[in-house]
Design a protein around this motif. Structure first.
Motif, PDB file in Angstrom:
ATOM      1  N   CYS A 173       0.824  -1.215   0.000  1.00  0.00           N
ATOM      2  CA  CYS A 173       0.000   0.000   0.000  1.00  0.00           C
ATOM      3  C   CYS A 173       0.853   1.258   0.000  1.00  0.00           C
ATOM      4  O   CYS A 173       1.914   1.315   0.624  1.00  0.00           O
ATOM      5  CB  CYS A 173      -0.917   0.019   1.224  1.00  0.00           C
ATOM      6  SG  CYS A 173      -2.141  -1.300   1.240  1.00  0.00           S
ATOM      7  N   THR A 174       0.350   2.261  -0.691  1.00  0.00           N
ATOM      8  CA  THR A 174       0.906   3.609  -0.667  1.00  0.00           C
ATOM      9  C   THR A 174      -0.206   4.554  -0.237  1.00  0.00           C
ATOM     10  O   THR A 174      -1.349   4.407  -0.693  1.00  0.00           O
ATOM     11  CB  THR A 174       1.415   4.023  -2.063  1.00  0.00           C
ATOM     12  OG1 THR A 174       2.365   3.067  -2.518  1.00  0.00           O
ATOM     13  CG2 THR A 174       2.048   5.409  -2.022  1.00  0.00           C
ATOM     14  N   VAL A 175       0.101   5.495   0.633  1.00  0.00           N
ATOM     15  CA  VAL A 175      -0.903   6.447   1.102  1.00  0.00           C
ATOM     16  C   VAL A 175      -0.651   7.803   0.455  1.00  0.00           C
ATOM     17  O   VAL A 175       0.442   8.368   0.573  1.00  0.00           O
ATOM     18  CB  VAL A 175      -0.880   6.575   2.639  1.00  0.00           C
ATOM     19  CG1 VAL A 175      -1.912   7.604   3.090  1.00  0.00           C
ATOM     20  CG2 VAL A 175      -1.156   5.224   3.291  1.00  0.00           C
TER      21      VAL A 175
ATOM     22  N   ILE B 184      -5.650   5.372   0.159  1.00  0.00           N
ATOM     23  CA  ILE B 184      -4.807   4.177   0.128  1.00  0.00           C
ATOM     24  C   ILE B 184      -4.834   3.574  -1.271  1.00  0.00           C
ATOM     25  O   ILE B 184      -5.902   3.243  -1.797  1.00  0.00           O
ATOM     26  CB  ILE B 184      -5.288   3.134   1.151  1.00  0.00           C
ATOM     27  CG1 ILE B 184      -5.290   3.732   2.564  1.00  0.00           C
ATOM     28  CG2 ILE B 184      -4.418   1.886   1.097  1.00  0.00           C
ATOM     29  CD1 ILE B 184      -5.920   2.825   3.606  1.00  0.00           C
TER      30      ILE B 184
ATOM     31  N   VAL C 208      -3.586   0.378  -3.345  1.00  0.00           N
ATOM     32  CA  VAL C 208      -3.094  -0.992  -3.194  1.00  0.00           C
ATOM     33  C   VAL C 208      -2.512  -1.433  -4.529  1.00  0.00           C
ATOM     34  O   VAL C 208      -3.168  -1.309  -5.572  1.00  0.00           O
ATOM     35  CB  VAL C 208      -4.225  -1.947  -2.762  1.00  0.00           C
ATOM     36  CG1 VAL C 208      -3.685  -3.365  -2.581  1.00  0.00           C
ATOM     37  CG2 VAL C 208      -4.873  -1.453  -1.470  1.00  0.00           C
TER      38      VAL C 208
ATOM     39  N   ALA D 221      -5.674  -2.827   2.681  1.00  0.00           N
ATOM     40  CA  ALA D 221      -5.908  -1.473   3.185  1.00  0.00           C
ATOM     41  C   ALA D 221      -5.949  -1.450   4.706  1.00  0.00           C
ATOM     42  O   ALA D 221      -5.434  -0.517   5.340  1.00  0.00           O
ATOM     43  CB  ALA D 221      -7.210  -0.919   2.609  1.00  0.00           C
TER      44      ALA D 221
ATOM     45  N   ALA E  59      -2.624  -1.341   6.197  1.00  0.00           N
ATOM     46  CA  ALA E  59      -2.086   0.026   6.155  1.00  0.00           C
ATOM     47  C   ALA E  59      -2.701   0.880   7.257  1.00  0.00           C
ATOM     48  O   ALA E  59      -2.011   1.682   7.903  1.00  0.00           O
ATOM     49  CB  ALA E  59      -2.347   0.647   4.786  1.00  0.00           C
TER      50      ALA E  59
ATOM     51  N   HIS F  47      -0.763   2.700  10.462  1.00  0.00           N
ATOM     52  CA  HIS F  47      -0.836   4.149  10.686  1.00  0.00           C
ATOM     53  C   HIS F  47      -1.839   4.489  11.787  1.00  0.00           C
ATOM     54  O   HIS F  47      -2.376   5.597  11.822  1.00  0.00           O
ATOM     55  CB  HIS F  47      -1.245   4.862   9.391  1.00  0.00           C
ATOM     56  CG  HIS F  47      -0.213   4.816   8.310  1.00  0.00           C
ATOM     57  ND1 HIS F  47      -0.062   3.740   7.466  1.00  0.00           N
ATOM     58  CD2 HIS F  47       0.730   5.721   7.936  1.00  0.00           C
ATOM     59  CE1 HIS F  47       0.916   3.981   6.613  1.00  0.00           C
ATOM     60  NE2 HIS F  47       1.416   5.170   6.871  1.00  0.00           N
TER      61      HIS F  47
END
Length: 388
Positions: free
Chosen positions: A18-20, A71, A73, A126, A129, A133
């Protein structure tokens, strides 16, 4: 699940990561991939999870303290899902609580996610993630989920220190448009048909020149929106915190949104008028083969003429034979006084769910424990993930 339990949290596929995205510039850079994913996801993606809708909702409706938390994915280097969330601080229980929710939750309907494959795998990644966080949020609220969506069916699997509950949220009514109008009307209850014909005859007597004008072209939609807002300001919505023009931010949002949709042939505004007097208006949006019956209002001086009811029924009639398959009457809160009236016209209804997760390693831990204790005393089923 009911009661207290310790459940091993399922793990996402190691191939997924995942990248936010936390800035508008990052959203813009990712826009082509988001739009491509939405085109691929022909089953689950809604209008309210698309890039254009989410961006407009964020630009117009977010508060100064809100923070993006979108998010993405990916499977290797290829994006396969988007979960468009934001952290929105608000006052609850006498303190400021950092609430994570869908960006489109304010003006959208069943916002959901975008998924190129099985949505469960996107949700699972997700949530990993979100847990990674968790220092940034206190409460996670996901509105209007279907009962088989992963967060609803896996409430007990979020890991240690998360208290979760599922509640009924909205009643969703829809109409199958694939038959003929006459056949559909004949399938309604005798009382519904009788009331419809009575109201139609009454309007014919009192306003024999009544007609419905429908705008679909961009310039016409812009003019029709001004007329709709004028009607709304004469309706009960004028003194309530609801409606297209309840404040300047929302009016601006709808101007931009409907203007954009109109360029694609995806916006319709219908005005019931007599002579030069506008009495009722309806805003519809088109998403693929579905009509979203988004807003309706009528001037209060015409309450006795049932102009809102007639317009609502006539909008339904107009969409039969249009080539579209479904008219979505959108969601009403469970317990809403007009819910049964709307369901009289529907061919399918279902109840959506709201998932609320308390982060027990945050300031809301005492609140979560109080909620759990109260439910236990009342004998109300509750769901607890992990150990408080």
């Amino acid at each position: 699940m009911n009661g207290l339990a310790r459940i091993a949290r399922p793990r996402a596929s190691p191939r997924l990561h995942c990248t936010v995205l936390t800035t508008v510039d990052q959203l813009a850079a990712f826009a082509p991939q988001w739009q491509a994913l939405a085109r691929t996801d022909t089953t689950h993606c809604s209008l309210f999870a698309t890039y254009d809708y989410v961006l407009l909702a964020w630009r117009h409706l977010h508060s100064a303290d809100d923070r993006l938390f979108v998010i993405v994915v990916s499977d290797g280097t290829a994006p396969v899902g988007v979960v468009p969330l934001a952290i929105c601080p608000s006052r609850r229980w006498g303190m400021k609580v950092r609430v994570m929710r869908f960006i489109a939750q304010q003006e959208g309907d069943r916002p959901g996610i975008v998924s190129a494959g099985e949505p469960a795998s996107i949700w699972l990644a997700a949530f990993e993630a979100l847990l990674a966080h968790r220092a940034h949020w206190d409460l996670l609220q996901l509105a209007e989920l279907d009962q088989d969506d992963w967060p609803v069916t896996n409430l007990g699997g979020f890991g240690r220190g998360i208290f979760g509950r599922v509640e009924a949220d909205t009643s969703v009514a829809s109409i199958d448009l694939r038959s003929a109008w006459a056949d559909y009307l004949a399938s309604r209850s005798r009382n519904t048909r009788k009331n419809y014909r009575r109201k139609l005859a009454q309007l014919d007597r009192r306003h024999p020149e009544w007609r419905i004008e429908t705008a679909t072209e961009p310039a016409a939609v812009e003019r029709a929106l001004n007329r709709y807002i004028a009607i709304e300001q004469q309706s009960w919505k004028a003194s309530s915190p609801v409606g297209v023009a309840k404040d300047a931010r929302h009016a601006s949002f709808y101007r931009d949104l409907l203007g954009l949709l109109a360029t694609r042939g995806e916006a319709r505004i219908s005005i019931l008028t007599s002579g030069s007097t506008d009495m009722a208006g309806s805003i519809q949006m088109i998403w693929r083969d579905t009509v979203l019956d988004r807003h309706i209002a009528h001037a209060r001086q015409y309450d006795a003429d049932s102009v809102g009811s007639v317009l609502g029924a006539e909008v339904i009639r107009q969409h039969f034979g249009s080539g579209r398959t479904t008219l979505d009457l959108m969601g009403l809160a469970v317990g809403h006084p007009k819910r049964l009236q709307v369901e009289e016209w529907s061919t399918t209804t279902r109840i959506t769910r709201r998932v609320t997760l308390f982060n027990l390693r945050s300031r809301v831990a005492p609140i979560a424990c109080a909620v759990a204790a109260r439910r236990a005393i009342r004998g109300t089923p509750l769901a607890w993930s992990g150990t408080p």
